[in-house]
Design an enzyme around this catalytic site. Structure first.
Site, PDB file in Angstrom:
ATOM      1  N   GLY A  15       1.004  -1.472  -0.105  1.00  9.39           N
ATOM      2  CA  GLY A  15      -0.109   0.035  -0.084  1.00  9.39           C
ATOM      3  C   GLY A  15       0.858   1.093  -0.044  1.00  9.39           C
ATOM      4  N   ARG A  25      13.578  10.319  -2.451  1.00  9.02           N
ATOM      5  CA  ARG A  25      14.562  11.221  -2.994  1.00  9.02           C
ATOM      6  C   ARG A  25      15.588  10.889  -2.166  1.00  9.02           C
ATOM      7  NH1 ARG A  25      15.240  16.034   0.248  1.00  9.02           N
ATOM      8  NH2 ARG A  25      15.306  18.282  -0.651  1.00  9.02           N
ATOM      9  N   ARG A  76       0.623  -5.437  -5.205  1.00  8.01           N
ATOM     10  CA  ARG A  76       0.729  -6.366  -4.319  1.00  8.01           C
ATOM     11  C   ARG A  76       1.231  -7.131  -5.069  1.00  8.01           C
ATOM     12  NH1 ARG A  76      -1.201  -3.783   0.670  1.00  8.01           N
ATOM     13  NH2 ARG A  76      -2.607  -2.570   0.238  1.00  8.01           N
ATOM     14  N   GLY A 106       5.536  -2.015   3.989  1.00 11.89           N
ATOM     15  CA  GLY A 106       5.151  -2.491   5.103  1.00 11.89           C
ATOM     16  C   GLY A 106       5.957  -3.814   4.970  1.00 11.89           C
ATOM     17  N   ASP A 107       4.846  -4.926   6.011  1.00 14.59           N
ATOM     18  CA  ASP A 107       5.422  -6.359   6.545  1.00 14.59           C
ATOM     19  C   ASP A 107       5.022  -7.517   5.233  1.00 14.59           C
ATOM     20  OD1 ASP A 107       2.557  -6.354   5.728  1.00 14.59           O
ATOM     21  OD2 ASP A 107       2.353  -7.145   8.447  1.00 14.59           O
ATOM     22  N   THR A 130       3.925   2.766   6.019  1.00 12.11           N
ATOM     23  CA  THR A 130       3.207   2.640   5.768  1.00 12.11           C
ATOM     24  C   THR A 130       2.733   3.256   6.703  1.00 12.11           C
ATOM     25  OG1 THR A 130       1.326   0.611   6.726  1.00 12.11           O
ATOM     26  CG2 THR A 130       3.515   0.424   7.265  1.00 12.11           C
ATOM     27  N   ASP A 132      -0.120   2.566   8.835  1.00 12.79           N
ATOM     28  CA  ASP A 132      -0.472   1.344   9.813  1.00 12.79           C
ATOM     29  C   ASP A 132       0.044   1.268  10.786  1.00 12.79           C
ATOM     30  OD1 ASP A 132      -2.570   0.628   7.841  1.00 12.79           O
ATOM     31  OD2 ASP A 132      -1.277  -1.595   6.845  1.00 12.79           O
ATOM     32  N   ASP A 134       2.155  -0.947  11.727  1.00 16.42           N
ATOM     33  CA  ASP A 134       2.317  -1.619  12.100  1.00 16.42           C
ATOM     34  C   ASP A 134       3.883  -3.032  12.355  1.00 16.42           C
ATOM     35  OD1 ASP A 134       2.032  -2.067   9.656  1.00 16.42           O
ATOM     36  OD2 ASP A 134       0.986  -4.043   9.908  1.00 16.42           O
ATOM     37  N   ARG A 176      -5.043  -2.140   8.784  1.00 16.79           N
ATOM     38  CA  ARG A 176      -5.405  -3.602   8.705  1.00 16.79           C
ATOM     39  C   ARG A 176      -4.775  -4.820   9.928  1.00 16.79           C
ATOM     40  NH1 ARG A 176      -3.663  -6.744   4.765  1.00 16.79           N
ATOM     41  NH2 ARG A 176      -2.195  -4.485   3.306  1.00 16.79           N
TER      42      ARG A 176
END
Ligand code: F6P
Length: 327
Positions: A15, A25, A76, A106-107, A130, A132, A134, A176
């Site tokens: 995402g 950059r 994805r 992310g993860d 991300t 999230d 997380d 999520r």
């Protein structure tokens, strides 16, 4: 002795998150500053498989620090989850003479990176991007602060109409499996409750809210709900409340993908810039298979396996603060 990395591949994956461009950059300019070539890989791991790659110069990243989304595009990629897909990606790296990868995501991004690194012994450094928040080992991920601010602005607007009509609003936010966005946007916007996956069941949290939160002294209530398909999201909880308390005028707002857009905040731009520079420095220090984190304002290197697997909990004092301040 000269370090052997002459060319890096750079991609964004999963995402998108505001601040990814600022990280692109920073990575690009720091690599070029150190005499390392940058190959921009488009559409995440998909571009590594299909060979959608172009060399970047410093001017390719001009004027992007304040732009949302990612100029590298993102995806994805199911194929990269397979050993065959990763083999093709590795072959592209050999063909393009890419010695190391910087992956921003992310993860899911780091899970893929860990597999590729393990199978082909490639140095990979991750930059956490991300909304999230997380990932274990960093206080904040790039994009999280911007998304929080976006949610806060939306909830402020919802409050105007909620209090005019004396309604109860359930506002569903992303995250999520994590409740950081829900909890902290609730604190920032002065919401009455946050329903998050890190605490009890959603039903129990709703019960507690009904017990404590729907006070006569308040003419409106806002509950921020962390997305959760199993309970039918905010709509599911709103239906439950309506069944139990038909006297309340209940509405639902699902904020959706607007949470992922927009110009990054100063905080996210600074985070992305520091982490982007640190990613190249980490490679120069011969670090590999780590994510760059910032803990207590200090740069840290976090092994992918810890960043992905170790559970990062919400702050208990934030949970308590929300309960106290909602009275
Ligand atoms: O991981 C970022 C995120 O926005 C999550 O909060 C959300 O669950 C998911 O991505 C949505 O993914 P997509 O944009 O593919 O629907």
């Amino acid at each position: 002795m000269e370090y052997s990395i002459k060319c890096i591949g750079l991609l964004t994956s999963g995402g998108d998150a505001p601040g990814m461009n600022a990280a692109v950059r920073a990575v690009t300019r720091t690599a070029i500053f150190n005499g390392i070539k940058v190959k921009a890989i488009y559409r995440g791991y998909k571009g590594l498989i299909t060979g959608e790659i172009r060399e970047f110069q410093t001017q390719d990243v001009s004027g992007i620090i304040g732009r949302g989304g990612t100029i590298l595009k993102t995806a994805r990629c199911e194929e990269f989850r397979t050993p065959e897909g990763r083999r093709t990606a590795y072959e592209t790296m050999l063909r393009e003479q890419i010695d190391a990868l910087i992956v921003i995501g992310g993860d899911g991004t780091f899970t893929g990176a860990r597999e590729l690194a393990k199978e082909y012994n490639i140095p990979i450094v991750g930059v956490p991007g991300t909304i999230d928040n997380d990932l274990w080992g960093t206080d904040s991920t790039i994009g999280y602060d911007t998304a929080l601010n976006t949610i806060m602005e939306c909830v402020d607007k919802i409050r105007d109409t909620a209090s005019s009509h004396e309604r109860v609003f359930f506002v569903e936010v992303m995250g999520r499996d994590a409740g950081f966005l829900a909890l902290n946007s609730a604190l920032a916007a002065g919401a009455e409750a946050a329903i998050i996956p890190e605490r009890k069941t959603p039903e129990e949290q709703l019960e507690a809210f009904i017990g404590n939160g729907l006070r006569k002294s308040k003419n409106s209530s806002i509950v921020i709900v962390a997305e959760n398909p199993e309970i039918g999201g905010a709509q599911g909880l709103a239906n439950t409340l309506k069944e139990k308390h038909p006297e309340y005028d209940v509405r639902v707002t699902i904020l959706g993908h607007l949470q992922r857009g927009g110009s990054p905040t100063a905080y996210d731009r600074i985070l992305a810039s520091r982490m982007g520079v640190a990613a190249i420095n980490a490679l120069l220090e011969e670090q590999r298979n780590i994510m760059i984190g910032i803990k207590n304002d200090e740069l840290v290197y976090v092994p992918f396996s810890k960043a992905i697997k170790d559970d990062k909990d919400v702050n208990p004092d934030s949970v308590q603060a929300l309960q106290i301040l909602a009275i």
